[in-house]
Every structure is written in structure tokens, then in C-alpha cells.
Enzyme design. Structure first.
Site, PDB file in Angstrom:
ATOM      1  N   LYS A 291       0.816  -1.216   0.000  1.00  0.00           N
ATOM      2  CA  LYS A 291       0.000   0.000   0.000  1.00  0.00           C
ATOM      3  C   LYS A 291       0.853   1.271   0.000  1.00  0.00           C
ATOM      4  CE  LYS A 291      -3.963  -2.173   2.314  1.00  0.00           C
ATOM      5  NZ  LYS A 291      -4.889  -2.064   3.475  1.00  0.00           N
TER       6      LYS A 291
ATOM      7  N   GLU B 256      -9.702 -11.353  -6.902  1.00  0.00           N
ATOM      8  CA  GLU B 256      -8.767 -10.230  -6.804  1.00  0.00           C
ATOM      9  C   GLU B 256      -7.633 -10.362  -7.821  1.00  0.00           C
ATOM     10  OE1 GLU B 256      -9.428  -9.132  -2.074  1.00  0.00           O
ATOM     11  OE2 GLU B 256      -7.585 -10.130  -2.694  1.00  0.00           O
TER      12      GLU B 256
HETATM   13  P1  IDP Z   1      -7.922  -6.602   6.055  1.00  0.00           P
HETATM   14  O1  IDP Z   1      -7.098  -5.729   5.132  1.00  0.00           O
HETATM   15  O2  IDP Z   1      -7.153  -7.014   7.281  1.00  0.00           O
HETATM   16  O3  IDP Z   1      -8.571  -7.752   5.346  1.00  0.00           O
HETATM   17  P2  IDP Z   1     -10.555  -5.351   6.056  1.00  0.00           P
HETATM   18  O4  IDP Z   1     -11.509  -5.371   7.200  1.00  0.00           O
HETATM   19  O5  IDP Z   1     -10.846  -6.198   4.859  1.00  0.00           O
HETATM   20  O6  IDP Z   1      -9.098  -5.682   6.644  1.00  0.00           O
HETATM   21  O7  IDP Z   1     -10.424  -3.830   5.598  1.00  0.00           O
HETATM   22  C1  IDP Z   1      -9.803  -3.506   4.376  1.00  0.00           C
HETATM   23  C2  IDP Z   1      -8.915  -2.318   4.609  1.00  0.00           C
HETATM   24  O8  IDP Z   1      -9.696  -1.205   4.978  1.00  0.00           O
HETATM   25  C3  IDP Z   1      -7.904  -2.466   5.754  1.00  0.00           C
HETATM   26  O9  IDP Z   1      -6.741  -3.168   5.387  1.00  0.00           O
HETATM   27  C4  IDP Z   1      -7.630  -1.012   6.105  1.00  0.00           C
HETATM   28  O10 IDP Z   1      -6.700  -0.425   5.171  1.00  0.00           O
HETATM   29  C5  IDP Z   1      -8.996  -0.383   5.903  1.00  0.00           C
HETATM   30  N1  IDP Z   1      -9.771  -0.333   7.152  1.00  0.00           N
HETATM   31  C6  IDP Z   1     -10.325  -1.368   7.830  1.00  0.00           C
HETATM   32  N2  IDP Z   1     -10.985  -0.954   8.935  1.00  0.00           N
HETATM   33  C7  IDP Z   1     -10.840   0.399   8.950  1.00  0.00           C
HETATM   34  C8  IDP Z   1     -11.299   1.427   9.841  1.00  0.00           C
HETATM   35  O11 IDP Z   1     -11.968   1.173  10.852  1.00  0.00           O
HETATM   36  N3  IDP Z   1     -10.934   2.711   9.512  1.00  0.00           N
HETATM   37  C9  IDP Z   1     -10.196   3.024   8.422  1.00  0.00           C
HETATM   38  N4  IDP Z   1      -9.755   2.085   7.550  1.00  0.00           N
HETATM   39  C10 IDP Z   1     -10.068   0.790   7.816  1.00  0.00           C
END
Ligand code: IDP
Ligand code: MG
Length: 141
Positions: A10, A127
Site C-alpha cells: 500500500k 482479486e
Molecule cells: P484486512 O485488510 O485485514 O482484510 P478489512 O476489514 O478487509 O481488513 O479492511 C480492508 C482495509 O480497509 C484495511 O486493510 C484497512 O486499510 C482499511 N480499514 C479497515 N478498517 C478500517 C477502519 O476502521 N478505519 C479506516 N480504515 C479501515
């Protein structure tokens, strides 16, 4: 089971020159790089990739962040690759991720958490198709 997983390095990690460090951590666990490219995701691709989160309050911020600078997209292959990469990455929030994981050691905050990794074999397939053409993926085993 030999699996494939999509990894994104990222913007926060790109900006700090952490690509080698992150790839190294994944390769050290025995996974094989079978595709890699640098690209600048546009908002449309960001919205497709993060579509499962479209109703979350952070969706706009997340898609804008992931498309803010060029990133690396890679496919790693190996035994149990999907879950192994989730383990190497650590919890979503770097503040909660264990020491020794990529996010625990390198992540900045819950949004700027340095890496993406697919969360299931099925998601990985979708993906991978979003980022790579068949001829961009190599068979090294
Ligand atoms: P992951 O990347 O561990 O699978 P996901 O819940 O799929 O987590 O969320 C995707 C991405 O969204 C995360 O990697 C992070 O960059 C962002 N994200 C997740 N939760 C939050 C939040 O509460 N606030 C801001 N960004 C978040
Ligand atoms: Mg996820």
C-alpha cells in the site's frame, strides 16, 4: 493445498521504501512470487477491489488512499498461501497486530496498514483477475 493470494503493498509502505522488506518477509516463509507489477490504481479499480466495504464509513477514505500513489501488486503461491499471508501480515489494526508481523512492525494505523492480502481462496481468485492477465502470471514450481 497449493494456493495463490493477492498481495498489495500500500501507499504508506511505498512511500517509506518498504517493498523489499515486505516481499522478503513473505518469501522467507516459503512462498513463491509468481507475478508482480507496479501500478497506480484509479478510483474505479479501488472501488471494485474494496466493493465488499462499500457501505463502511471508511470506504471513501480507503479508496482515495489506495489510489493516492503507485503501489505494488503481487501474487504469491504455496502451501496454504492465503492463511499464511494473513498470519505474516498480522491483524488489520497495527496497534493490535502482533510484533513480528508486517502490520505490527511496519503499519502506521488501521487505514495505513502497509499491506493487503486476500482473505479466502475464492476472494484471491477474484482479486487476482482484477489485477493480472493470465500471461502475467508465471509457473515457477
Ligand atoms: P484486512 O485488510 O485485514 O482484510 P478489512 O476489514 O478487509 O481488513 O479492511 C480492508 C482495509 O480497509 C484495511 O486493510 C484497512 O486499510 C482499511 N480499514 C479497515 N478498517 C478500517 C477502519 O476502521 N478505519 C479506516 N480504515 C479501515
Ligand atoms: Mg479484507
Amino acid at each position: 493445498m497449493i494456493e495463490r493470494s493477492l498481495v498489495l503493498i500500500k501507499p504508506d509502505a511505498m512511500e517509506r521504501g518498504l517493498t523489499g522488506e515486505i516481499i522478503n518477509r513473505i518469501e522467507e516463509e516459503g512462498l513463491t512470487l509468481v507475478a508482480i507489477k507496479m501500478l497506480h490504481m484509479d478510483l474505479a479499480l479501488a472501488e471494485r477491489h474494496y466493493a465488499p466495504h462499500k457501505d463502511k464509513p471508511f470506504f471513501k477514505s480507503l479508496t482515495s488512499y489506495i489510489s493516492s500513489t503507485p503501489i505494488l501488486a503481487a501474487i504469491f503461491e504455496g502451501e496454504g498461501a492465503v492463511n499464511l499471508i494473513r498470519k505474516i501480515m498480522g491483524a488489520t489494526d497495527p496497534a493490535k497486530a502482533a510484533k513480528g508481523t508486517i502490520r505490527g512492525d511496519l503499519g502506521i494505523d488501521i487505514e495505513h496498514n502497509s499491506v493487503h492480502g486476500s482473505d479466502s481462496v475464492e476472494t484471491a481468485k477474484q482479486e487476482i483477475n482484477l489485477f493480472f492477465k493470465k500471461e502475467e502470471v508465471f509457473n515457477l514450481q
